[in-house]
Motif scaffolding. Sequence first.
Motif, mmCIF file in Angstrom:
data_model
loop_
_atom_site.group_PDB
_atom_site.id
_atom_site.type_symbol
_atom_site.label_atom_id
_atom_site.label_comp_id
_atom_site.label_asym_id
_atom_site.label_seq_id
_atom_site.Cartn_x
_atom_site.Cartn_y
_atom_site.Cartn_z
ATOM 1 N N UNK A 26 48.698 47.163 50.377
ATOM 2 C CA UNK A 26 49.987 47.587 49.834
ATOM 3 C C UNK A 26 51.041 46.496 49.713
ATOM 4 N N UNK A 27 51.110 45.561 50.644
ATOM 5 C CA UNK A 27 52.152 44.536 50.547
ATOM 6 C C UNK A 27 51.915 43.622 49.347
ATOM 7 N N UNK A 28 50.663 43.306 49.066
ATOM 8 C CA UNK A 28 50.364 42.530 47.875
ATOM 9 C C UNK A 28 50.717 43.280 46.610
ATOM 10 N N UNK A 29 50.425 44.579 46.579
ATOM 11 C CA UNK A 29 50.779 45.403 45.428
ATOM 12 C C UNK A 29 52.288 45.414 45.223
ATOM 13 N N UNK A 30 53.033 45.604 46.319
ATOM 14 C CA UNK A 30 54.493 45.631 46.221
ATOM 15 C C UNK A 30 55.033 44.293 45.722
ATOM 16 N N UNK A 31 54.447 43.196 46.183
ATOM 17 C CA UNK A 31 54.906 41.877 45.717
ATOM 18 C C UNK A 31 54.659 41.709 44.222
ATOM 19 N N UNK A 32 53.481 42.080 43.762
ATOM 20 C CA UNK A 32 53.188 41.935 42.339
ATOM 21 C C UNK A 32 54.156 42.760 41.502
ATOM 22 N N UNK A 33 54.470 43.968 41.953
ATOM 23 C CA UNK A 33 55.425 44.820 41.233
ATOM 24 C C UNK A 33 56.808 44.175 41.203
ATOM 25 N N UNK A 34 57.250 43.632 42.339
ATOM 26 C CA UNK A 34 58.561 42.984 42.398
ATOM 27 C C UNK A 34 58.640 41.773 41.479
ATOM 28 N N UNK A 35 57.515 41.069 41.355
ATOM 29 C CA UNK A 35 57.499 39.840 40.552
ATOM 30 C C UNK A 35 57.341 40.097 39.057
#
Length: 322
Positions: free
Chosen positions: A177-186
Motif C-alpha cells: 500500500x505505501x508504494x501504491x500511495x506514493x505512485x498516486x501522489x506522484x
Amino acid sequence: MQIGVHTPPLADEQLESALPYLDDLGVDAIEPGVGGHPGQDHLVRSEYLDDETAQAELGDLLEECDMEISALATHNNPLHPDDERAAEADTELREAIRLAAQLEVDAVTCFSGLPAGGPDDEVPNWITAPWPPEHADALEYQWGRAIDYWGEIADDAADHGVDVAIEMHPNMLIYEPHGLARLREETGERIGANFDPSHLYWQGITITDAIRYLGERDAIHHVHAKDTKIYDAQAREKGVLDTTAYDDEPNRSWLFRSVGYGHGEAHWKDIVSALRLVGYDGTLSIEHEDSLTSSREGLEKAIELLDRAVFETQPGEAYWAD
C-alpha cells in the motif's frame, strides 16, 4: 456493493453462455480480460474498440443478463526493459482505457510493471531491500521510470474519464500500500488500487488496516475478492518468499484459495465493513486461482459466502443516536 467475477476461469465458455450462468448465481458484474496475462477470451479488444455496432450488441447481451462490466483487465509489464514487450503492454493498456471509455466502464485493472535495475540491464529486477547500496540506487532508477510513465497514463486516463486500478503484486514495482500511495501522489488521482488482498496476506499485511490506509487517500478504484492460505509447516522452514511452483501445492508456504478457505466468513465481513467505512460501494470481483478445486466450484462457494457478507443497501439514519 455487488458481487462480480473476473472471467478467465470461464475461458472455455463463450460469453453468451457464461453470463446466464453467472446471472443465475446472483453475480452482478464481470471483469473480462482484454489483453496481457488474463488474455481476452471473452472480450477481444480489437473487435470492440471503435466499433459501435459490436459495442451495442455487447450492451444488449449484458442488459439481457442484468449484468455490467466493473472493469477491463490487462495485466502486463509496460516498464519491461525489452522495448517490444514494453510497447505491447503499453498498447494494451492505452487501448483498454479507450475501450473502457467507449463502453462507459469506470476502470481498467492492471499491474504497475517492473523495470530493470538500470538502463543497460535486460531483465526486470524486483528489489525488496535497500542494501547493498546498489540496490537502493536501482530502486531510485526504477521509480524515476515509473513516475514518468504512469504520469502519462494518468493524463491519458483523465482525458477519457477512466480510473487505472493497479493490483499490488510481487515482482512488480508496486506490491504494497505505501508504494501504491506514493505512485498516486506522484502521478495523479486517476491512479489507484485494484485492492486484491491475496498477495498482502502472505506479506503479513493486515487487510482492514490496508483498506483504511488507502481508503483515507481515496485510492481504492476496484476490489478483487481473492483469498490466500499460509501453510505454517512450510513457512516456518523457508518463509513466505516461496519460488516453489504453484502446482506443487504440498511444498508451498502459501496457496491462493477460494474465498472463505484462507480466511473465514467473519473475516470477509470485516473486509466488507472496512470498505464501507472508507466509502467503497463498488464491485467485489472474485478472482479464482485455487488449484485445490475446480473453477466453477470455487466460484460458486465464493459467491455463496460473499452473498452473505456484502451490503446491498445504503445505511439509513442512525435513529438510535437521537
